[in-house]
Scaffold this active site. Structure first.
Site, PDB file in Angstrom:
ATOM      1  CG  ASP A 198      -2.180  -0.926   0.898  1.00  0.00           C
ATOM      2  OD1 ASP A 198      -2.220  -1.553  -0.180  1.00  0.00           O
ATOM      3  OD2 ASP A 198      -3.050  -1.023   1.784  1.00  0.00           O
ATOM      4  CE1 TYR A 201      -2.022   3.665   1.565  1.00  0.00           C
ATOM      5  CE2 TYR A 201      -4.340   3.114   1.665  1.00  0.00           C
ATOM      6  CZ  TYR A 201      -3.058   2.927   2.105  1.00  0.00           C
ATOM      7  OH  TYR A 201      -2.799   2.009   3.073  1.00  0.00           O
ATOM      8  CG  ASN A 235      -5.726  -3.457  -0.123  1.00  0.00           C
ATOM      9  OD1 ASN A 235      -4.784  -3.513   0.660  1.00  0.00           O
ATOM     10  ND2 ASN A 235      -6.750  -2.644   0.045  1.00  0.00           N
ATOM     11  CG  HIS A 330      -8.318  -4.993   6.654  1.00  0.00           C
ATOM     12  ND1 HIS A 330      -9.116  -4.873   5.550  1.00  0.00           N
ATOM     13  CD2 HIS A 330      -7.687  -3.805   6.799  1.00  0.00           C
ATOM     14  CE1 HIS A 330      -8.955  -3.649   5.050  1.00  0.00           C
ATOM     15  NE2 HIS A 330      -8.112  -2.993   5.783  1.00  0.00           N
ATOM     16  CG  HIS A 357      -4.707  -5.200   4.664  1.00  0.00           C
ATOM     17  ND1 HIS A 357      -5.084  -4.340   3.649  1.00  0.00           N
ATOM     18  CD2 HIS A 357      -5.704  -6.127   4.755  1.00  0.00           C
ATOM     19  CE1 HIS A 357      -6.252  -4.740   3.153  1.00  0.00           C
ATOM     20  NE2 HIS A 357      -6.644  -5.808   3.807  1.00  0.00           N
ATOM     21  CG  HIS A 359      -4.770   1.651   7.829  1.00  0.00           C
ATOM     22  ND1 HIS A 359      -5.817   2.111   7.089  1.00  0.00           N
ATOM     23  CD2 HIS A 359      -3.951   1.023   6.950  1.00  0.00           C
ATOM     24  CE1 HIS A 359      -5.637   1.777   5.814  1.00  0.00           C
ATOM     25  NE2 HIS A 359      -4.513   1.114   5.718  1.00  0.00           N
TER      26      HIS A 359
HETATM   27 FE   LIG Z   1      -4.152  -2.686   2.531  1.00  0.00          FE
END
Ligand SMILES: [Fe+2]
Ligand SMILES: *[C@@H]1O[C@H](CO)[C@@H](O)[C@H](O)[C@H]1NC(C)=O
Ligand SMILES: *[C@@H]1O[C@H](CO)[C@@H](O)[C@H](O)[C@H]1NC(C)=O
Ligand SMILES: *[C@@H]1O[C@H](CO)[C@@H](O)[C@H](O)[C@H]1NC(C)=O
Ligand SMILES: *[C@@H]1O[C@H](CO)[C@@H](O)[C@H](O)[C@H]1NC(C)=O
Ligand SMILES: *[C@@H]1O[C@H](CO)[C@@H](O)[C@H](O)[C@H]1NC(C)=O
Length: 469
Positions: A198, A201, A235, A330, A357, A359
């Site tokens: 990541d 963003y 992702n 998640h 992933h 945060h």
């Molecule tokens: Fe992520």
């Protein structure tokens, strides 16, 4: 209920938090949930005209300069940069105090994403470097030249000290800038960053506005032009957007960030390995197929056999979606991959697994959950000294909300968890000891809010747990 003043409300909140921590200690044997009080309002992206996004001056000046390891051993470096006005030169000019100037040629590429057209993206690998040597390098030859430097790692060997930085889910908010600044000023002095996915963003902006890939490249240049960042996909690198006609996953990422995947026999840039100093680093993809018979599965099966702990005592795995995560955000997303690969991690005594992933921050005990076979009902993680420590370090500071909602009570596998932004360092001292420290952004640069002495699982497999039990 009567209205309370601010200070009495804070006092009441502290009492509630304290009471909660105490009650947790009674009802379960999980580790520590930090009661650190931080600002919880949503963070915002730095505006496009921020100092950190400034375009370097000069005609066709190289921007977004970044480096990563370019081979298995650390004798090659991939140098990447973007030019805007015209393709310009693919040449990197480089030298050390002990060698004359040399040149290496690379390639240039561009891509389109919906209505965005990228600049000219250059990738040049420089090879046959000497270990443990400072090199200067120049890009932008023929137009505006810019000079940078890096230091190659020491030769791979069992007692070579080396310090890795750990950053995940960075994004480009004001908090991201704080995280990067704290990493740069951490007296532990990271020599390479293990980045757990990541990056920028851009996909959270309308049409995945790829301008934010460019701003992120300029923002991070101040670190990644001078030391390699080892990339893992998250992702937010997928950029799968059929509504925009964009159906090739990882398109912007693969054009912009190259990794030395072929050197480790991998067939795709999403999973690969490198050796660096005394560490063997395996990078996995949470967003590529990993089930039985898939390319990633076959590769990992061979890969784990190749690790020679006499050469690289420290076995480190990077992935994006964590296997052990006690936040409600998640929750269980890493579970299917855990089911596939966890028995191997225990068998091969992986020292530590870093993921992002979520945060927030979390560190596990050495636990495994591999006994379960549906009929036996044994499905609770147990203490296991052959298992890795799992660390979630997705707290780089991006604009999606901080994960604050935790599962309660804290499960026994969770040693420490805290919803704050920060980064960590993994400081390998020798074949038996490594010092790990997590730094939250609100503290001074030298402060570790969570830390642990790691004992190597191959050379010194004694209990290194930090809990009192
Ligand atoms: Fe992520
Ligand atoms: C891309 O399209 C959006 C609207 O769909 C528009 O706002 C934007 O200005 C366009 N960008 C470019 C580079 O054409
Ligand atoms: C980002 O951090 C750097 C280093 O601390 C500072 O010089 C710069 O002004 C910051 N920029 C923003 C937009 O916060
Ligand atoms: C493992 O590494 C050691 C130290 O470099 C070396 O002596 C040994 O031959 C290697 N073993 C294998 C099986 O390659
Ligand atoms: C926390 O997450 C749980 C499970 O998803 C949910 O039921 C609960 O409402 C959430 N709490 C808050 C305060 O958002
Ligand atoms: C390895 O490093 C640890 C921590 O610095 C130290 O205590 C230990 O003595 C070192 N081992 C050797 C063999 O030097």
């Amino acid at each position: 209920m009567a209205k309370m003043g601010t200070s009495s409300r804070v006092a009441a909140a502290i009492v509630v938090v304290l009471g909660f921590v105490l009650s947790l200690a009674v009802v379960c044997n999980g580790g520590k949930t930090s009661s650190f009080v931080r600002k919880v309002e949503k963070t915002v992206d730095m505006p496009l005209d921020s100092d950190v996004f400034k375009v370097p001056p000069g005609y066709n000046a190289p921007q977004q300069v970044h480096i990563t390891q370019g081979d298995q051993l650390g004798k090659a470096v991939i140098v990447s940069w973007v030019t805007v006005e015209e393709p310009g030169s693919n040449t990197v000019l480089y030298w050390s105090a002990y060698s004359k100037k040399q040149k290496s040629e690379g390639k240039v590429t561009t891509y389109k994403f919906y209505n965005y057209t990228s600049g000219y993206i250059h990738h040049t690998t420089i090879r046959n470097l000497k270990f443990n040597t400072k090199y200067y390098y120049v890009v932008g030859i023929g137009h505006t030249e810019r000079q940078f430097w890096f230091i190659t790692p020491p030769e791979v060997g069992p007692d070579v000290p080396y310090t890795f930085g750990l950053i995940g889910d960075l994004g480009q908010s004001f908090d991201s800038n704080k995280t990067l600044t704290h990493y740069e000023l951490n007296p532990q002095k990271g020599q390479a960053v293990l980045f757990v996915g990541d990056l920028c963003y851009a996909d959270t902006h309308p049409n995945h506005d790829n301008v934010w890939w460019d701003t992120w490249g300029r923002f991070t240049e101040r670190s990644v032009a001078y030391q390699p960042w080892i990339w893992t996909v998250g992702n937010h690198e997928i950029d799968f957007a059929p509504e925009l006609g964009e159906t090739k996953p990882f398109k912007p990422y693969t054009h912009r960030y190259h990794v030395p995947y072929k050197a480790s026999g991998s067939t795709a840039p999403f999973w690969y390995s490198i050796k660096r100093a005394s560490a063997y680093i395996i990078v996995l993809s949470s967003y590529s197929a990993y089930g039985k018979y898939t390319p990633q599965y076959f590769w990992l099966e061979q890969e784990l056999r190749k690790v020679n702990r006499s050469e690289t005592p420290w076995l480190i795995v990077l992935m994006h979606a964590p296997w052990y995560n006690s936040y409600n955000f998640h929750y269980l997303e890493g579970e299917t991959m855990r089911v596939m690969y966890e028995p191997w991690f225990v068998k091969y005594k992986v020292d530590v697994v870093f993921a992002g992933h979520v945060h927030a921050y979390e560190r596990s005990e050495r636990m495994s959950n591999v006994a379960y076979n549906i009929v036996n009902g044994i499905c609770i993680p147990v203490k296991d000294q052959s298992a890795p420590v799992y660390i979630t370090i997705g707290d780089g500071g991006n604009t999606e909300v901080l994960a604050t909602n935790m599962t309660e009570p804290q499960p026994a596998y969770s040693a420490y968890r805290e919803a704050s932004f920060g980064h960590a360092t993994f400081d390998i001292k020798n074949r038996t000891h490594a010092y790990y420290g997590w730094h939250r952004n609100q503290d001074g640069y030298a402060v570790t809010a969570d830390s642990m002495w790691f004992f190597n699982r191959y050379y010194h497999p004694v209990d290194d747990s930090t809990s009192a039990q």
